[in-house]
Design an enzyme around this catalytic site. Structure first.
Site, PDB file in Angstrom:
ATOM      1  N   GLU A 136       0.828  -1.204   0.000  1.00 37.27           N
ATOM      2  CA  GLU A 136       0.000   0.000   0.000  1.00 37.27           C
ATOM      3  C   GLU A 136       0.868   1.263   0.000  1.00 37.27           C
ATOM      4  O   GLU A 136       0.576   2.224  -0.715  1.00 37.27           O
ATOM      5  CB  GLU A 136      -0.926   0.011   1.229  1.00 37.27           C
ATOM      6  N   CYS A 169      -0.136   1.460   7.066  1.00 33.85           N
ATOM      7  CA  CYS A 169      -0.712   1.758   5.755  1.00 33.85           C
ATOM      8  C   CYS A 169      -2.013   2.554   5.877  1.00 33.85           C
ATOM      9  O   CYS A 169      -2.268   3.457   5.081  1.00 33.85           O
ATOM     10  CB  CYS A 169      -0.916   0.463   4.973  1.00 33.85           C
TER      11      CYS A 169
END
Length: 163
Positions: free
Chosen positions: A55, A86
């Site tokens: 991510e 993330c």
């Protein structure tokens, strides 16, 4: 609105990363206006960077491609539910919509047989709790020094940012 083709791309990247050197099978894509504007896979071992999650790499890629750090209006598709790191990055850049494949619990169960030296264990619940807490209250030894000097530097910069 969920679009299968973007999850398909995240899963293809995940499968490709699973056979790469220094990569792990976690991948993500950032989508804006129906187009993929960022892609990433977990390169933590390859880059010797524990923040190099799929991510994060997709967000970095999207920011570079779009030449901005505000990704408001973008959507993130991930092969796995994002960790607290993330999720925090998503909030910082303005991504407010997420679609993920496996949950963290499902991924942890699938990884249970991997030896810790190949993939260190992370207590996901503890990480989530610590991510939202001040540094001093989440198990870190914290000391503050030279605050006045740091604040002067920050304030001087802030003045240059005023219209």
């Amino acid at each position: 609105m969920y679009e299968q083709r973007f999850m398909d791309r995240a899963l293809v990247l995940s499968a490709t990363a699973s056979s790469g050197s220094g990569t792990e099978p976690f991948a993500a894509v950032v989508v804006r206006d129906g187009l993929i504007v960022g892609e990433g896979v977990n390169h933590a071992r390859a880059h010797l960077d524990p923040t190099s999650h799929g991510e994060i790499e997709a967000i970095r890629d999207a920011c570079r491609r779009l030449r901005r750090i505000d990704l408001s209006g973008c959507v993130l598709y991930s092969s796995c539910e994002p960790c607290a790191l993330c999720v925090a990055a998503m909030h910082i850049v303005g991504i407010r919509r997420l679609f993920h494949a496996s949950s963290l619990a499902q991924s942890e169960a699938a990884l249970a047989g991997v030896p810790p030296e190949r993939r260190p264990r992370v207590d996901v619940d503890a990480l989530r709790h610590a991510a939202g807490a001040p540094a001093a209250s989440c198990g870190l030894e914290v000391e503050q020094h030279r605050a006045d000097e740091a604040v002067r530097i920050i304030a001087a910069w802030a003045e240059t940012q005023q219209p």
